[in-house]
Design an enzyme around this catalytic site. Structure first.
Site, PDB file in Angstrom:
ATOM      1  N   GLY A 209       0.846  -1.203   0.000  1.00  0.00           N
ATOM      2  CA  GLY A 209       0.000   0.000   0.000  1.00  0.00           C
ATOM      3  C   GLY A 209       0.873   1.240   0.000  1.00  0.00           C
TER       4      GLY A 209
ATOM      5  N   ARG B 243      -4.547  -2.532   9.888  1.00  0.00           N
ATOM      6  CA  ARG B 243      -4.511  -3.991   9.769  1.00  0.00           C
ATOM      7  C   ARG B 243      -4.598  -4.666  11.136  1.00  0.00           C
ATOM      8  NH1 ARG B 243      -3.500  -6.390   4.505  1.00  0.00           N
ATOM      9  NH2 ARG B 243      -1.739  -5.139   3.879  1.00  0.00           N
TER      10      ARG B 243
ATOM     11  N   ASP C 110       6.061  -5.142   5.570  1.00  0.00           N
ATOM     12  CA  ASP C 110       6.546  -6.493   5.832  1.00  0.00           C
ATOM     13  C   ASP C 110       6.560  -7.382   4.572  1.00  0.00           C
ATOM     14  OD1 ASP C 110       7.487  -8.399   7.847  1.00  0.00           O
ATOM     15  OD2 ASP C 110       5.668  -9.495   7.313  1.00  0.00           O
TER      16      ASP C 110
ATOM     17  N   ASP D 160       0.607   1.805   8.894  1.00  0.00           N
ATOM     18  CA  ASP D 160       0.183   0.990  10.047  1.00  0.00           C
ATOM     19  C   ASP D 160       1.184   1.042  11.214  1.00  0.00           C
ATOM     20  OD1 ASP D 160      -1.829   0.258   8.310  1.00  0.00           O
ATOM     21  OD2 ASP D 160      -0.934  -1.670   7.805  1.00  0.00           O
TER      22      ASP D 160
ATOM     23  N   THR E  28       4.980   2.122   6.059  1.00  0.00           N
ATOM     24  CA  THR E  28       3.586   1.720   6.203  1.00  0.00           C
ATOM     25  C   THR E  28       2.876   2.682   7.134  1.00  0.00           C
ATOM     26  OG1 THR E  28       2.019   0.112   7.112  1.00  0.00           O
ATOM     27  CG2 THR E  28       4.236  -0.079   7.934  1.00  0.00           C
TER      28      THR E  28
ATOM     29  N   ARG F 153       1.009  -5.222  -5.007  1.00  0.00           N
ATOM     30  CA  ARG F 153       1.181  -6.253  -3.978  1.00  0.00           C
ATOM     31  C   ARG F 153       1.648  -7.548  -4.630  1.00  0.00           C
ATOM     32  NH1 ARG F 153      -0.619  -4.143   0.782  1.00  0.00           N
ATOM     33  NH2 ARG F 153      -2.365  -2.671   0.741  1.00  0.00           N
TER      34      ARG F 153
ATOM     35  N   ASP G 271       3.478  -0.978  11.911  1.00  0.00           N
ATOM     36  CA  ASP G 271       3.540  -2.296  12.559  1.00  0.00           C
ATOM     37  C   ASP G 271       4.820  -3.078  12.255  1.00  0.00           C
ATOM     38  OD1 ASP G 271       3.017  -2.755   9.904  1.00  0.00           O
ATOM     39  OD2 ASP G 271       1.338  -4.124  10.221  1.00  0.00           O
TER      40      ASP G 271
HETATM   41  O1  F6P Z   1      -1.024  -1.672   5.117  1.00  0.00           O
HETATM   42  C1  F6P Z   1      -1.594  -0.463   4.800  1.00  0.00           C
HETATM   43  C2  F6P Z   1      -3.083  -0.599   4.646  1.00  0.00           C
HETATM   44  O2  F6P Z   1      -3.613   0.691   4.383  1.00  0.00           O
HETATM   45  C3  F6P Z   1      -3.814  -1.250   5.817  1.00  0.00           C
HETATM   46  O3  F6P Z   1      -4.014  -0.382   6.890  1.00  0.00           O
HETATM   47  C4  F6P Z   1      -5.081  -1.693   5.150  1.00  0.00           C
HETATM   48  O4  F6P Z   1      -5.646  -2.796   5.826  1.00  0.00           O
HETATM   49  C5  F6P Z   1      -4.618  -2.100   3.794  1.00  0.00           C
HETATM   50  O5  F6P Z   1      -3.402  -1.421   3.552  1.00  0.00           O
HETATM   51  C6  F6P Z   1      -5.591  -1.730   2.696  1.00  0.00           C
HETATM   52  O6  F6P Z   1      -5.093  -2.188   1.505  1.00  0.00           O
HETATM   53  P1  F6P Z   1      -5.643  -1.791   0.074  1.00  0.00           P
HETATM   54  O7  F6P Z   1      -5.019  -0.506  -0.311  1.00  0.00           O
HETATM   55  O8  F6P Z   1      -5.200  -2.888  -0.805  1.00  0.00           O
HETATM   56  O9  F6P Z   1      -7.118  -1.642   0.198  1.00  0.00           O
END
Ligand code: F6P
Length: 360
Positions: free
Chosen positions: A28, A189, A121, A145, A143, A90, A147
């Site tokens: 992301g 997440r 990660d 997040d 990220t 991804r 995390d």
């Molecule tokens: O890891 C970053 C993040 O924004 C998370 O917080 C969320 O769950 C996920 O990516 C959403 O992913 P996408 O952009 O594929 O909807």
């Protein structure tokens, strides 16, 4: 000025025989990716005399040999620009048996000496595994997040928290006017970093995070306690990965990405319905979603991203491969990727205790 739309074949990117370093961003996006790229380019080209090439759309670009010329002119306007000029994906090259081989073939053909991988990660786990196939990599922790293990903070997080805090300030005034409960669902997440820090900064009355499964009766009690004090509105922040005690996360979609992740989302609506079952108070839900990831980085993230970019190109120059740049107590250093990947940095529960002083 760089043409970010045009995908180039390798020979069109190569200008000299200088050592070539590739940059990719995966997973992301997060505010600050372009600031990292800018820093790598400025120091890499000006100080070390490297040639820098952009790899398009994360690991997909290395599998498919899709590149982008990056020269000093291309750094213009990058510091404050959101998203990633390289694009992101991804894509997991290890989903196919021939993926790693293809990458090594393309890297060798393009004479890319090392790859700086900007990612979370998943992206960094590929960087770590590709090291075993002979690819020289340096990771940059990205990220919203926050995390990732091995670093105190990832860039993008501060911006996401600021955006969520701004949303909370706005929700406060409307919740108060209408005497409502408003639930803000934020990303993160399986960790509650964004919810927790935005909850503290935005004065949330309840913060629900994955690390502390909740009991709906306790949540309702907190709302009632506020009502008894004459506070006929409440603001709840819920992390997308939060779940009731003994329950499971709510998912937006069961379909898995190439790294095996489901899409979380929907806990806010679940919670809203539950609250209305138990309490006679109108409850509304706001899902902040990708607003948290879009747009310009905060000043903090611009500085952090710049420091990480400089740290990454320095690590390349010093031959520190298989490492991730990391922030520890305001100092940038490096940490082996193998000590980072596959781990998860969950929230500091002391911080949750601080947030909970203000609950109810
Ligand atoms: O890891 C970053 C993040 O924004 C998370 O917080 C969320 O769950 C996920 O990516 C959403 O992913 P996408 O952009 O594929 O909807």
């Amino acid at each position: 000025m760089l043409n970010s739309e045009k995908t180039l074949q390798w020979e069109e990117c190569r200008r000299t025989d200088q050592m070539t370093i590739g940059i990719l961003s995966g997973g992301g996006d997060a505010p600050g990716i372009n600031a990292v790229i800018r820093a790598i380019m400025r120091k890499g080209i000006q100080k070390y005399g490297y040639q820098i090439v952009g790899i398009k759309d994360g690991w997909a670009g290395l599998l498919e040999a899709r590149y982008m010329a990056l020269d000093l002119n291309a750094t213009q306007g990058l510091l404050s620009r959101g998203g990633s000029i390289l694009g992101t994906s991804r894509t997991n090259p290890f989903k196919s048996d021939t993926g790693p081989e293809k990458i090594m073939k393309n890297v060798n053909e393009a004479r890319i000496e090392a790859v700086i991988a900007i990612g979370g990660d998943d992206t960094l786990s590929v960087a770590e595994k590709m090291g075993k196939h002979g690819l020289k990599t340096v990771g940059v922790p990205k990220t919203i997040d926050n995390d990732l293990a091995g670093t105190d903070v990832t860039f993008g997080f501060n911006t996401a928290v600021s955006i969520a805090t701004d949303a909370l300030d706005r929700l406060h005034t409307t919740a108060e006017s209408h005497h409502r409960v408003i639930i803000l669902e934020v990303m993160g997440r399986y960790t509650g970093w964004i919810a927790l820090e935005a909850g503290i900064a935005g004065g949330a009355d309840v913060v629900l995070i994955p690390e502390k499964p909740f009991d709906i009766n306790e949540v309702c009690e907190l709302i009632k306690r506020r009502q008894e004090r004459g506070r006929n509105f409440s603001i709840i922040v819920v992390a997308e990965g939060a779940k009731p005690k003994g329950g499971v996360e709510i998912v937006y979609s069961e379909s898995l990405d190439e790294f095996g992740h489901i899409k979380l989302g929907g806990i806010g609506y679940y919670l809203g319905k539950e609250i209305e079952k138990y309490l006679p108070i109108e409850t509304r839900v706001v899902v902040l979603g990708h607003v948290q990831r879009g747009g310009t980085p905060t000043a903090y993230d611009r500085v952090l991203a710049t420091r990480y970019g400089i740290g990454a190109i320095d690590a390349v120059h010093q031959g520190k491969f298989g490492q991730m740049v990391a922030m520890r107590g305001n100092k940038i250093g490096t940490v082996p990727l193998k000590e980072v990947v596959g781990k998860r940095k969950t929230v500091d529960l002391d911080l949750y205790d601080i947030a909970s002083v203000f609950f109810g």
